[in-house]
Design an enzyme around this catalytic site. Structure first.
Site, PDB file in Angstrom:
ATOM      1  CG  HIS A 106       7.429   4.379   1.005  1.00  0.00           C
ATOM      2  ND1 HIS A 106       7.046   5.479   1.754  1.00  0.00           N
ATOM      3  CD2 HIS A 106       7.446   3.326   1.846  1.00  0.00           C
ATOM      4  CE1 HIS A 106       6.855   5.107   3.005  1.00  0.00           C
ATOM      5  NE2 HIS A 106       7.079   3.797   3.092  1.00  0.00           N
ATOM      6  CG  HIS A 158      -0.152   0.194   2.514  1.00  0.00           C
ATOM      7  ND1 HIS A 158       0.418  -0.870   3.184  1.00  0.00           N
ATOM      8  CD2 HIS A 158       0.191   1.311   3.208  1.00  0.00           C
ATOM      9  CE1 HIS A 158       1.059  -0.411   4.251  1.00  0.00           C
ATOM     10  NE2 HIS A 158       0.942   0.904   4.291  1.00  0.00           N
TER      11      HIS A 158
END
Length: 171
Positions: free
Chosen positions: A121, A38
């Site tokens: 990220h 995620h």
């Protein structure tokens, strides 16, 4: 409950990230399961029931939050938490606008977030050695998002899971 707001890559994208990781990096301890991939927009920490309700009410009232994308094209490392991640060398304006809006909305809901520079990220490894390996080749994976989610972080003897509590559309 421990919570965060984030973006969920679709199954095909999660498989592409995992495939790149398998082919571009050596085996490293602390591998994050692909199901847990995620992009965090805002880490909220521990919330009580009242805070959770207020946050969801505030997020329900949000309008015109932008759909966004991210081009995963770099490998990065956060030294303090020892996290190896895949990220981007250029944050798209829509993603930055979304992250800023989500932070503002959480503050409107009465939550105080720790101020830090936003680095979108996908975490690949946790508790990674202090000198992580270089990738054999760079990632080149585009992710598209039309929803954002409120997640709970649930730790158990089997590891961490991130069930989605609620979702909202992006336009």
């Amino acid at each position: 409950m421990r919570c965060f707001i984030g973006l969920e890559p679709d199954a095909k994208s999660k498989m592409a990230i995992d495939n790149w990781r398998q082919h571009a990096l050596p085996a490293i301890e602390g591998k994050v399961p692909a199901a847990n991939f995620h992009i965090t927009l805002a880490f909220l920490g521990q919330l009580n029931h009242s805070q959770l309700e207020q946050l969801q009410t505030t997020l329900e009232q949000a309008t015109a939050l932008p759909a966004c994308s991210i081009q995963l094209n770099t490998l990065g490392y956060f030294a303090k938490p020892k996290v190896l991640f895949v990220g981007t060398d250029e944050i798209q304006p829509e993603l930055m606008q979304l992250a800023t809006s989500v932070t503002s909305l959480t503050q409107q809901a009465g939550l105080q977030l720790r101020h830090q520079t936003y680095v979108p990220h996908v975490t690949l490894y946790r508790k990674c050695p202090s000198n992580p390996p270089a990738a054999l080749f760079s990632p080149d994976i585009e992710l598209q998002f039309t929803q954002f989610h409120l997640y709970e972080s649930v730790s158990s003897s089997g590891g961490v899971r991130y069930p989605i509590i609620n979702s909202w559309s992006l336009y």
